[in-house]
Design an enzyme around this catalytic site. Structure first.
Site, PDB file in Angstrom:
ATOM      1  CB  SER A  32     -21.654 157.140  87.526  1.00 50.74           C
ATOM      2  OG  SER A  32     -22.496 156.945  88.647  1.00 50.74           O
ATOM      3  CG  HIS A  78      -6.780 128.553  85.204  1.00 46.34           C
ATOM      4  ND1 HIS A  78      -7.821 127.788  84.749  1.00 46.34           N
ATOM      5  CD2 HIS A  78      -5.642 128.013  84.699  1.00 46.34           C
ATOM      6  CE1 HIS A  78      -7.346 126.813  84.000  1.00 46.34           C
ATOM      7  NE2 HIS A  78      -6.030 126.930  83.942  1.00 46.34           N
TER       8      HIS A  78
END
Length: 536
Positions: free
Chosen positions: A361, A237
């Site tokens: 990038s 979780h």
């Protein structure tokens, strides 16, 4: 294959059998074909809205661009940008591949007829004639495929074009020329097509897809063994949980993928050869004393396919649906892997090897993006979309047949192509990974609360009251350190040996059998497959 995308040509009339000479198009049709043989034109907008800026008008009015089909102009990136990574599928899953396997089936059927004693009109071929026919299969090339396509321009029927092509090729052999009308004997087009499609899939899987799947599984197995001892904080979780090892988590994917791979390889690829509606109607009229169902089964099996005796005009494609579903499962497991690796990179558990000149990038120079795993995930989604449509549509056909499967089947290469591209992208990404043990250790050092599980379990063994509740009070929502955990353990009423074992426990060593599970991953994979697939 470049020849298939270049100019077309019309065979000389003198080389065609009489039936084709009658079907030759007029000279005006040939001239029209020659005009468009090497290029197609795409027109830009001829008009613009009147209130657009003048410079926009100038760029668009009456501008015409000519494009040749190439990797830059292909509508599908599989045939364009990614051609180099998927071209191994071309001999099997392209139009060329379909035509080639149609030729193979037609020739093999003629050879089969020559071996049936009751078909006296087709006597057994000499060794030389059989070799002649086999050369038509073995030496089939893009030029031959273009000849078939040009005949199809006249017949407007792709399978009949193959029959006429073979008649044209066999005119020069006197022995075969006598029995040329037995090409396509008692066949409907789908007798040829379904076997060709089955052979396309069989060859593409065995020679391209399954070997790359094996390489991928092996790469993940190597990751598992190489990182078997490296402890890692688990997350359930998204929250810190009992530690594992990096290698054991990789081993899970290797075994899952190997199971899916096994299921893919064990789908029976089926074929039919029962005539227009699956009853051998014409066969029985022509030769009523031949056991045609047995003959058909023997023929289909001789091609390496499984025989389906209960069919309509088409083989119902149920096996294709199962096969594509199994590939989708393999792909979904790999998506799970890609996303987990992406997450581990994000956490800093992996670094990526940089390559000189590459840019991560356009504006952030520091970035090294996990592009291979992202490309893989995207292409797996594209593959699954195509394969899902095939698996749901293909088993459905109105009455004894409709044509909706025909155009859909031509897209099998798309799903396999995007899958192949994804597998290679994932392997490329794996090759760039470097484990960042310092970052893994940092997370473990800050997660002493994960030892609450073993401590309360040992407390249960020795009858300490409310062990779960006491550990919950100590750890839930609180910062837990090595010191606070040590103090808690030392205050417990436990046998000294049990207490010592707990005091020696750390988040790095609390990994259970994870190391062993990772180290024995090869054995697990081999047990799934029954054999060591990497030594085949």
């Amino acid at each position: 294959m470049e020849a298939l995308t270049s100019s077309v040509f019309i065979s000389k009339t003198s080389n065609l059998p009489p039936v084709l000479r009658e079907l030759q198009p007029p000279s005006s049709f040939k001239a029209s074909l020659n005009t468009t043989r090497s290029r197609f034109k795409v027109s830009a907008l001829a008009h613009v809205v009147s209130d657009e800026p003048s410079q926009v008008k100038k760029m668009s009015v009456d501008r015409r661009n000519e494009f040749e089909l190439s990797t830059l102009t292909a509508l599908s990136p599989l045939d364009g940008r990614y051609w180099g990574k998927v071209k191994d599928l071309v001999p099997f899953m392209s139009e060329y591949g379909l035509i080639r396997f149609r030729v193979l089936v037609e020739i093999k059927w003629l050879l089969k007829l020559s071996q049936i004693d009751e078909v006296t009109e087709v006597p057994r071929f000499s060794t030389e004639a059989e070799a002649f026919l086999q050369r038509l299969i073995d030496e089939f090339d893009s030029g031959d495929a273009l000849e078939v396509k040009n005949i199809e321009k006249v017949t407007n029927h792709d399978v009949k074009a193959v029959e006429y092509f073979l008649k044209q090729k066999c005119q020069s052999n006197a022995e075969i020329a006598k029995v040329m009308e037995f090409f396509h004997f008692a066949c409907t087009s789908e007798d040829i097509n379904n076997l060709a499609h089955g052979l396309m899939l069989k060859e593409a899987l065995n020679k391209v897809i399954l070997p790359v799947m094996d390489e991928l599984i092996e790469a993940i197995c190597d990751m598992a063994k190489g990182t078997a001892h490296i402890p890692m904080l688990s997350r359930t979780h998204g929250q810190p949980a009992s530690p594992t090892t990096l290698g054991k988590e990789m081993a899970i994917f290797a075994v899952r993928l190997s199971r899916a791979r096994w299921d893919i390889s064990h789908v029976g690829i089926m074929g039919k050869f029962a005539g227009a509606v699956g009853n051998y109607n014409a066969h029985m009229v022509a030769y009523p004393n031949i056991n045609w169902p047995q003959t058909a089964e023997d023929f289909v099996n001789s091609l390496g396919l499984c025989f389906n005796p209960y069919v309509t005009q088409i083989e119902p494609h149920d096996y294709m649906s199962k096969l594509f579903h199994e590939i989708i499962l393999f792909n979904n497991i790999l998506i799970d892997f890609d996303r987990d690796i992406w997450g581990y990179i994000s956490l800093g558990y992996f670094k990526q090897i940089t390559k000189a000149g590459e840019i991560g990038s356009s504006t952030m120079p520091h970035k090294v993006n996990p592009i291979d795993f992202e490309n893989s995930e995207g292409n797996l989604g594209k593959a699954n979309g195509s394969l899902s449509h095939l698996s749901m549509k293909l088993p459905i056909s109105r009455w004894q047949r409709d044509l909706t499967d025909s155009t859909v089947l031509r897209n099998m290469g798309e799903g396999l192509g995007h899958s192949l591209l994804a597998y290679k992208s994932t392997m490329q990404g794996i090759a760039k990974l470097q484990v960042n043990e310092a970052r893994l250790n940092e997370d473990l050092n800050q997660s002493w609360e994960v030892l609450a599980e073993p401590i309360q379990t040992v407390m249960r063994r020795y009858g300490v009251p409310e062990p779960y509740e006491k550990l919950k009070e100590l750890t839930r929502g609180r910062a837990v350190t090595k010191e606070s955990m040590t103090d808690f353990i030392e205050g417990l009423e436990l046998p000294e040996e049990a207490k010592t074992n707990l005091l020696n426990l750390t988040p790095h060593t609390y990994v259970g059998e994870a190391v062993k599970l990772a180290q024995t991953v090869d054995m697990a994979v081999n047990l799934v497959n029954g054999v060591d697939f990497r030594n085949l």
